[in-house]
Motif scaffolding. Structure first.
Motif, PDB file in Angstrom:
ATOM      1  N   GLY A 148      -4.168   0.482 -17.212  1.00 39.51           N
ATOM      2  CA  GLY A 148      -4.397  -1.010 -17.258  1.00 39.51           C
ATOM      3  C   GLY A 148      -5.675  -1.364 -16.227  1.00 39.51           C
ATOM      4  O   GLY A 148      -5.788  -0.660 -15.273  1.00 39.51           O
ATOM      5  N   LEU A 149      -6.392  -2.644 -16.608  1.00 39.22           N
ATOM      6  CA  LEU A 149      -7.174  -3.237 -15.526  1.00 39.22           C
ATOM      7  C   LEU A 149      -6.573  -3.825 -14.169  1.00 39.22           C
ATOM      8  O   LEU A 149      -7.038  -3.358 -13.290  1.00 39.22           O
ATOM      9  N   THR A 150      -5.404  -4.294 -14.448  1.00 36.26           N
ATOM     10  CA  THR A 150      -4.709  -4.877 -13.472  1.00 36.26           C
ATOM     11  C   THR A 150      -3.151  -4.821 -13.790  1.00 36.26           C
ATOM     12  O   THR A 150      -2.940  -4.548 -14.855  1.00 36.26           O
ATOM     13  N   GLY A 151      -2.618  -4.514 -12.595  1.00 39.09           N
ATOM     14  CA  GLY A 151      -1.197  -4.158 -12.949  1.00 39.09           C
ATOM     15  C   GLY A 151      -0.274  -4.974 -11.645  1.00 39.09           C
ATOM     16  O   GLY A 151      -0.874  -5.595 -10.881  1.00 39.09           O
ATOM     17  N   PRO A 152       1.008  -4.768 -11.675  1.00 39.61           N
ATOM     18  CA  PRO A 152       1.860  -5.254 -10.817  1.00 39.61           C
ATOM     19  C   PRO A 152       1.446  -4.990  -9.264  1.00 39.61           C
ATOM     20  O   PRO A 152       1.701  -5.828  -8.492  1.00 39.61           O
ATOM     21  N   ALA A 153       1.232  -3.680  -9.067  1.00 40.14           N
ATOM     22  CA  ALA A 153       0.866  -3.571  -7.685  1.00 40.14           C
ATOM     23  C   ALA A 153      -0.334  -4.262  -7.116  1.00 40.14           C
ATOM     24  O   ALA A 153      -0.342  -4.579  -5.676  1.00 40.14           O
ATOM     25  N   GLN A 154      -1.568  -4.565  -8.026  1.00 37.64           N
ATOM     26  CA  GLN A 154      -2.448  -5.469  -7.468  1.00 37.64           C
ATOM     27  C   GLN A 154      -2.001  -6.851  -6.795  1.00 37.64           C
ATOM     28  O   GLN A 154      -2.856  -7.385  -6.392  1.00 37.64           O
ATOM     29  N   LEU A 155      -0.686  -7.155  -7.441  1.00 40.87           N
ATOM     30  CA  LEU A 155      -0.421  -8.657  -6.824  1.00 40.87           C
ATOM     31  C   LEU A 155      -0.026  -8.647  -5.606  1.00 40.87           C
ATOM     32  O   LEU A 155      -0.123  -9.601  -4.706  1.00 40.87           O
ATOM     33  N   VAL A 156       0.339  -7.604  -4.984  1.00 41.88           N
ATOM     34  CA  VAL A 156       0.533  -7.309  -3.526  1.00 41.88           C
ATOM     35  C   VAL A 156      -0.768  -6.820  -2.878  1.00 41.88           C
ATOM     36  O   VAL A 156      -1.081  -7.506  -1.590  1.00 41.88           O
ATOM     37  N   GLY A 157      -1.383  -5.932  -3.349  1.00 42.54           N
ATOM     38  CA  GLY A 157      -2.500  -5.272  -2.569  1.00 42.54           C
ATOM     39  C   GLY A 157      -2.275  -4.097  -2.222  1.00 42.54           C
ATOM     40  O   GLY A 157      -0.978  -3.592  -1.632  1.00 42.54           O
ATOM     41  N   ARG A 158      -2.999  -2.907  -2.405  1.00 45.58           N
ATOM     42  CA  ARG A 158      -2.658  -1.496  -2.251  1.00 45.58           C
ATOM     43  C   ARG A 158      -2.526  -1.002  -0.940  1.00 45.58           C
ATOM     44  O   ARG A 158      -1.479  -0.156  -0.709  1.00 45.58           O
ATOM     45  N   ASP A 159      -3.028  -1.794   0.106  1.00 40.74           N
ATOM     46  CA  ASP A 159      -3.108  -1.594   1.484  1.00 40.74           C
ATOM     47  C   ASP A 159      -1.514  -2.304   2.138  1.00 40.74           C
ATOM     48  O   ASP A 159      -1.360  -1.825   3.079  1.00 40.74           O
ATOM     49  N   ALA A 160      -1.115  -3.044   1.406  1.00 44.48           N
ATOM     50  CA  ALA A 160       0.357  -3.697   1.675  1.00 44.48           C
ATOM     51  C   ALA A 160       1.400  -2.874   1.166  1.00 44.48           C
ATOM     52  O   ALA A 160       2.532  -3.495   1.388  1.00 44.48           O
ATOM     53  N   LEU A 161       1.116  -2.044   0.716  1.00 42.21           N
ATOM     54  CA  LEU A 161       2.617  -1.227  -0.042  1.00 42.21           C
ATOM     55  C   LEU A 161       2.353   0.365   0.430  1.00 42.21           C
ATOM     56  O   LEU A 161       1.494   1.001   0.738  1.00 42.21           O
ATOM     57  N   SER A 162       3.773   0.934   0.771  1.00 37.43           N
ATOM     58  CA  SER A 162       3.824   2.307   0.904  1.00 37.43           C
ATOM     59  C   SER A 162       3.860   2.946  -0.319  1.00 37.43           C
ATOM     60  O   SER A 162       3.877   2.374  -1.482  1.00 37.43           O
ATOM     61  N   ASP A 163       3.638   4.068  -0.609  1.00 35.46           N
ATOM     62  CA  ASP A 163       3.380   4.857  -1.747  1.00 35.46           C
ATOM     63  C   ASP A 163       4.897   4.670  -2.487  1.00 35.46           C
ATOM     64  O   ASP A 163       4.780   4.341  -3.519  1.00 35.46           O
ATOM     65  N   SER A 164       5.861   4.757  -1.770  1.00 37.44           N
ATOM     66  CA  SER A 164       7.326   4.461  -2.569  1.00 37.44           C
ATOM     67  C   SER A 164       7.251   2.980  -3.301  1.00 37.44           C
ATOM     68  O   SER A 164       7.850   3.046  -4.190  1.00 37.44           O
ATOM     69  N   GLU A 165       6.791   2.169  -2.537  1.00 34.61           N
ATOM     70  CA  GLU A 165       7.059   0.755  -2.912  1.00 34.61           C
ATOM     71  C   GLU A 165       6.031   0.713  -3.984  1.00 34.61           C
ATOM     72  O   GLU A 165       6.443   0.207  -5.222  1.00 34.61           O
ATOM     73  N   ARG A 166       4.885   1.174  -3.912  1.00 40.14           N
ATOM     74  CA  ARG A 166       3.865   1.152  -5.095  1.00 40.14           C
ATOM     75  C   ARG A 166       4.747   1.782  -6.416  1.00 40.14           C
ATOM     76  O   ARG A 166       4.298   1.202  -7.620  1.00 40.14           O
ATOM     77  N   LEU A 167       5.072   2.929  -6.258  1.00 45.12           N
ATOM     78  CA  LEU A 167       5.601   3.692  -7.557  1.00 45.12           C
ATOM     79  C   LEU A 167       6.822   2.992  -8.014  1.00 45.12           C
ATOM     80  O   LEU A 167       6.888   3.033  -9.253  1.00 45.12           O
TER      81      LEU A 167
END
Length: 240
Positions: A148-167
């Motif tokens: 999608g254009l936006t998703g749940p990870a974008q609500l946190v911010g890609r730089d604020a998440l570890s890979d495992s958290e984002r996944l």
């Protein structure tokens, strides 16, 4: 997925009076200030199938994809390829579009054709996906539902998440979609995205987004079980 597609069609139709002029204005801004090409096209995974051509605004210098990609940049703290917001690769117009959250708005044309959804996990290059799968066996869960254009990870911010958290966030969203989709799930994420981009609302935490997914989808138990299973089968390290 029929209800999710219905949500996409309704939203993209009702919002056309806003996003179509935004696409034209963004294209003109890039054309005047940075020249052609206005759009950047690349092969990306948007689901569990083969890569497909995806378009967005060109926000960087013309040879940026040759200079910075997962084949040329060593894996350090993340297997996702996150370009710093202050990178000199961004053009002035591109930096403005990024700040306004408009970079991916041309992908609404992909939503119209059914290639993508409004809400979903971001498309990824194949080499980035392969790098993730080397460390996280469950990374493929992020494509159980359309990108999608936006998703749940974008609500946190890609730089604020570890890979495992984002996944985990992305996997939780997809499981919520396939286990019993509700309009409220995508509406909640889309509304939060708009409010965060408009700086009316602060970015959310990992825990807040996971709770939002569980609450909006009515799948609190499923999300908890999935987190436990992911912890058991992967996440040997945060850095690879």
């Amino acid at each position: 997925m029929h209800l999710k597609r219905l949500f996409d069609v309704v939203v993209v139709t009702l919002a056309a009076v806003v996003w179509l002029p935004a696409v034209l204005a963004g294209a003109l801004l890039i054309l005047v200030t940075a020249g052609r090409p206005v759009f950047y096209r690349s092969n990306r995974l948007v689901d569990s199938g083969e890569p497909t051509k995806v378009v967005k605004f060109r926000t960087m210098v013309k040879n940026a994809d040759k200079l910075v990609n997962r084949d040329t940049v060593p894996v350090t703290n993340t297997r996702f390829l996150n370009i710093a917001p202050d990178s000199p690769l961004y053009t002035k117009a591109g930096r403005f579009l990024e700040r306004c959250g408009l970079t991916e708005i041309p992908q609404l044309f992909h939503v119209v054709t059914g290639k993508m959804s409004i809400v979903g996990n971001r498309p990824l290059p194949t080499n980035v996906m392969n790098a993730l799968l080397e460390e996280y066996p469950y990374a493929g869960d992020r494509f159980l539902a359309p990108a999608g254009l936006t998703g749940p990870a974008q609500l946190v911010g890609r730089d604020a998440l570890s890979d495992s958290e984002r996944l985990r966030i992305e996997g939780a969203y997809c499981h919520a979609v396939i286990d019993g989709y509700r309009f409220r799930l995508d509406f909640t994420i889309l509304l939060a995205t708009v409010l965060i981009v408009a700086r009316v609302k602060d970015s959310m935490s990992y825990a807040e987004v996971m709770d939002m997914i569980a609450h909006a989808s009515g799948s609190r138990g499923n999300v908890a079980v999935m987190e436990e299973s992911h912890s058991a089968i992967g996440d040997n390290t945060e850095v690879a």
